[in-house]
Design an enzyme around this catalytic site. Structure first.
Site, PDB file in Angstrom:
ATOM      1  N   ASP A  54      12.682-111.585 -93.375  1.00  0.00           N
ATOM      2  CA  ASP A  54      11.665-111.747 -94.430  1.00  0.00           C
ATOM      3  C   ASP A  54      11.213-113.201 -94.575  1.00  0.00           C
ATOM      4  O   ASP A  54      10.957-113.683 -95.684  1.00  0.00           O
ATOM      5  CB  ASP A  54      12.180-111.216 -95.782  1.00  0.00           C
ATOM      6  CG  ASP A  54      12.524-109.736 -95.712  1.00  0.00           C
ATOM      7  OD1 ASP A  54      11.865-109.014 -94.940  1.00  0.00           O
ATOM      8  OD2 ASP A  54      13.453-109.304 -96.411  1.00  0.00           O
ATOM      9  N   ASN A  64       5.060-108.525 -90.675  1.00  0.00           N
ATOM     10  CA  ASN A  64       5.926-107.703 -91.530  1.00  0.00           C
ATOM     11  C   ASN A  64       5.349-107.735 -92.938  1.00  0.00           C
ATOM     12  O   ASN A  64       4.710-108.707 -93.337  1.00  0.00           O
ATOM     13  CB  ASN A  64       7.344-108.279 -91.549  1.00  0.00           C
ATOM     14  CG  ASN A  64       8.290-107.460 -92.414  1.00  0.00           C
ATOM     15  OD1 ASN A  64       8.298-106.221 -92.346  1.00  0.00           O
ATOM     16  ND2 ASN A  64       9.071-108.127 -93.246  1.00  0.00           N
ATOM     17  N   HIS A  71       6.549-107.410 -96.973  1.00  0.00           N
ATOM     18  CA  HIS A  71       7.740-107.441 -97.839  1.00  0.00           C
ATOM     19  C   HIS A  71       7.278-107.342 -99.288  1.00  0.00           C
ATOM     20  O   HIS A  71       6.320-108.022 -99.678  1.00  0.00           O
ATOM     21  CB  HIS A  71       8.534-108.728 -97.607  1.00  0.00           C
ATOM     22  CG  HIS A  71       9.799-108.760 -98.404  1.00  0.00           C
ATOM     23  ND1 HIS A  71      10.888-107.974 -98.083  1.00  0.00           N
ATOM     24  CD2 HIS A  71      10.138-109.431 -99.526  1.00  0.00           C
ATOM     25  CE1 HIS A  71      11.846-108.173 -98.980  1.00  0.00           C
ATOM     26  NE2 HIS A  71      11.407-109.057 -99.866  1.00  0.00           N
ATOM     27  N   SER A  93       3.923-109.665 -99.764  1.00  0.00           N
ATOM     28  CA  SER A  93       3.541-110.692 -98.792  1.00  0.00           C
ATOM     29  C   SER A  93       3.482-110.068 -97.403  1.00  0.00           C
ATOM     30  O   SER A  93       4.347-109.272 -97.038  1.00  0.00           O
ATOM     31  CB  SER A  93       4.584-111.812 -98.742  1.00  0.00           C
ATOM     32  OG  SER A  93       4.867-112.305-100.036  1.00  0.00           O
TER      33      SER A  93
END
Ligand code: GRF
Length: 216
Positions: free
Chosen positions: A146, A108, A110, A137
């Site tokens: 997150d 992911n 973020h 990040s």
């Protein structure tokens, strides 16, 4: 062998486009095999098709539960022989079932220097707190939102007079460099999770930080 990668989106898909563009390089260790959006009219779907990548809408509203939606998504990824999954502005929380099936194969991005400012309105909160450096990040997905082992980060300065929009735009430019870099680290096998943290082989200290030109 290139890692077959799926990108999950919900919106405009600028990070998705950066990943697709990077993966066009014959030397890039991942190929983008499919883009899936849980929002049927997400702009990123058309953009992916225009860039020559299969793009599929999987509307979560058409499913009676999170679990049935995630099973359909998982099946779609299995059908396409997917090795890695990249969330890129994917605005749907995933349950443990899906997260565990893709454990350490699921990234992911973020728009903050995690673990600061998880969740929404990141830039607004960063400005409210008066941080002097922000950034983005890329991390492996875990069940907490997150959170998860950080693969790579990019830092950008917060400038006087910044608004959430100007800071967000500066961070987004960094995101577009960071995500292709981080996916390459994972797809090539250089980034590995060891005792809960990512270690990157072939660097002096096992870490990667990208600094914006202003900070370098
Ligand atoms: C990015 O800022 C990303 O970090 C966050 O959502 C935004 C998505 O933008 N998770 P885009 O759809 O990639 O343009």
């Amino acid at each position: 062998m290139k890692k077959r990668t799926a990108i999950l989106i919900s919106g405009r898909g600028s990070n998705m486009a950066a990943l697709i563009a990077a993966a066009r390089d014959p030397a890039y260790p991942a190929e983008i095999a499919v883009v899936v959006s849980n929002v049927p009219d997400a702009a990123g779907l058309a953009e992916a098709r225009a860039m020559g990548v299969e793009a599929v809408a999987l509307d979560h509203n058409q499913f009676p539960s999170r679990m049935t939606f995630e099973l359909a998504l998982h099946g779609m990824l299995l059908d396409r022989g997917i090795d890695l999954v990249c969330n890129a502005g994917f605005m749907r929380l995933l349950t443990a079932g899906f997260v565990n099936r893709w454990f350490d194969r699921h990234l992911n991005i973020h728009p903050s220097l995690l673990p600061s400012f998880t969740g929404l309105n990141t830039h607004e909160r960063a400005l409210f707190e008066g941080v002097k450096v922000s950034g983005a990040s890329v991390h492996f997905v875990r069940i907490e939102m997150d959170a998860g082992p950080i693969v790579a980060q990019a830092a950008v300065p917060v400038l006087e007079g910044d608004t959430p929009e100007t800071l967000g735009a500066r961070v987004l430019v960094a995101e577009h460099r960071l995500y292709p870099h981080a996916l390459a680290l994972v797809a090539s096998g250089r980034a590995k999770v060891l005792d809960g943290n990512v270690v990157i082989s072939g660097t002096q200290d096992g870490r990667e930080v990208l600094f914006s030109p202003q900070l370098a």
